[in-house]
Design a protein around this motif. Structure first.
Motif, mmCIF file in Angstrom:
data_model
loop_
_atom_site.group_PDB
_atom_site.id
_atom_site.type_symbol
_atom_site.label_atom_id
_atom_site.label_comp_id
_atom_site.label_asym_id
_atom_site.label_seq_id
_atom_site.Cartn_x
_atom_site.Cartn_y
_atom_site.Cartn_z
ATOM 1 N N GLU A 191 0.881 -1.169 0.000
ATOM 2 C CA GLU A 191 0.000 0.000 0.000
ATOM 3 C C GLU A 191 0.919 1.219 0.000
ATOM 4 N N PRO A 192 0.776 2.141 -0.959
ATOM 5 C CA PRO A 192 1.831 3.118 -1.230
ATOM 6 C C PRO A 192 2.015 4.220 -0.191
ATOM 7 N N GLU A 193 0.960 4.618 0.518
ATOM 8 C CA GLU A 193 1.089 5.801 1.359
ATOM 9 C C GLU A 193 1.657 5.491 2.736
ATOM 10 N N TYR A 194 1.187 4.427 3.380
ATOM 11 C CA TYR A 194 1.602 4.135 4.751
ATOM 12 C C TYR A 194 2.427 2.863 4.886
ATOM 13 N N GLY A 195 2.261 1.916 3.987
ATOM 14 C CA GLY A 195 3.025 0.678 4.050
ATOM 15 C C GLY A 195 2.600 -0.246 5.163
ATOM 16 N N PHE A 196 1.345 -0.092 5.646
ATOM 17 C CA PHE A 196 0.870 -0.942 6.731
ATOM 18 C C PHE A 196 0.302 -2.261 6.215
ATOM 19 N N GLY A 197 0.087 -2.368 4.934
ATOM 20 C CA GLY A 197 -0.496 -3.579 4.375
ATOM 21 C C GLY A 197 -0.082 -3.747 2.929
ATOM 22 N N GLY A 198 -0.492 -4.851 2.349
ATOM 23 C CA GLY A 198 -0.123 -5.101 0.965
ATOM 24 C C GLY A 198 -0.645 -6.428 0.465
#
Length: 333
Positions: free
Chosen positions: A25-32
């Motif tokens: 996930e590009p903005e926060y990097g908390f998931g993907g």
């Protein structure tokens, strides 16, 4: 490292080891999204991965439902009952309505102290050992501001353990000790509590220690203490009764000590509740002894292990090993 970053950082490290790639996930990097070597794809968010079935996770999240199923399946659970906010009672048939006053009447039949807790909140929020009518209503009213269902349970003494299971294997087990301070003969309780809070911050542990917590205030009053009181050197004072690690509890690793009886119990509970990954919370005498008396407090289908991993290198390695096995299990499912 924040709680949101903890598992994503582990996945970032482990994915290449099994030939997987991660679309973040590009903005926060908390998931993907994880793409495994065999082409399978799976999403994750914070510490939640697609290892469990959603229905089982939802049941485990609802403490009342989970306890009911566990009891039906033959496990020892706390004697307790759910009670509902006015808004919920308005939608229920007459024979199912149970309000805040009914909860107090039930608490009296159990005998104080009792445990009063929200049905769906996590991380030990508002879980309270209640000793009187005043404390009951104080707690119940706070719970109904955040949750529409509360639970009143019999209080059980003993040691509080969490056992983390993945399929047929206990991956970690630890005793949970409630937030406490140790007297030094000169510092006030407030100063000791603030030092504990600073220690957590120094160790990058995001424990939620709130000196305004009404539960701490009540515990101090019951012992004729206040924030300015000075404890004798070496005297231990528990500030909270619940042992959740996010509210400042301590973890003592007992993974190598768990008796086969408790190992089998935790694995059986996980399977019977339709879960693959599960945190099983138990009150008992000593988890190293053969199983005699025990109570299953709760189960957790999305157990967080950040605090446990902070105990040391051995524990951090155990957590990494757990997530490596989870990734492999997701790939082969």
């Amino acid at each position: 490292m924040t709680k949101e970053q903890f598992v994503p950082k582990i996945i970032q490290k482990l994915a290449p080891m099994i030939g997987a790639t991660v679309l973040w996930e590009p903005e926060y990097g908390f998931g993907g999204q994880i793409t495994f070597k065999n082409g399978k794809k799976s999403f994750f968010w914070h510490h939640i991965l697609n290892i469990n079935y959603q229905g089982s996770v939802e049941i485990s999240t609802d403490k009342g439902f989970a306890s009911s199923f566990l009891k039906t399946l033959g496990y020892n659970v706390p004697e307790g009952k759910t009670f509902f906010s006015d808004e919920v009672n308005e939608r229920l048939p007459a024979n199912s309505k149970r309000n805040i006053d009914d909860g107090f009447k039930f608490a009296k039949t159990l005998g104080f102290p009792v445990i009063v807790k929200p049905n769906s909140l996590t991380q030990g929020m508002l879980v309270t050992k209640v000793h009187s009518q005043i404390e009951y209503y104080q707690t119940a009213e706070k719970i109904f501001l955040k949750d529409s269902v509360l639970i009143v349970e019999r209080f059980y003494s003993g040691r509080d353990y969490r056992i983390v299971v993945l399929d047929d294997e206990v991956m970690a087990a630890y005793e949970r000790i409630p937030l406490f301070v140790l007297g030094d003969g000169t510092s006030s309780i407030l100063e000791l509590a603030l030092k504990r809070k600073e220690t957590f911050a120094t160790n990058s542990r995001k424990a939620r220690v709130d000196i305004e917590d009404y539960r701490i205030q009540n515990n101090l009053q019951k012992q004729n203490l206040n924030w300015e009181s000075v404890l004798p050197e070496g005297a231990k004072l528990s500030l909270l009764d619940n042992a959740n690690l996010t509210t400042g509890g301590e973890a003592v690793d007992v993974t190598e000590e768990i008796h086969p009886d408790f190992y089998k119990l935790a694995v059986s509970i996980t399977k019977d509740m339709g879960l693959r990954l599960c945190g099983v919370d138990i009150i008992t005498g000593n988890i190293a002894d053969p199983l005699k008396d025990y109570v299953v407090l709760e189960i957790n289908g999305t157990p967080g292990l950040r605090h446990y991993a902070s105990l040391g290198d051995i524990q951090a390695k155990r957590v990494e090993n757990l997530y490596l096995k989870i990734l492999k299990a997701m790939e082969s499912a």
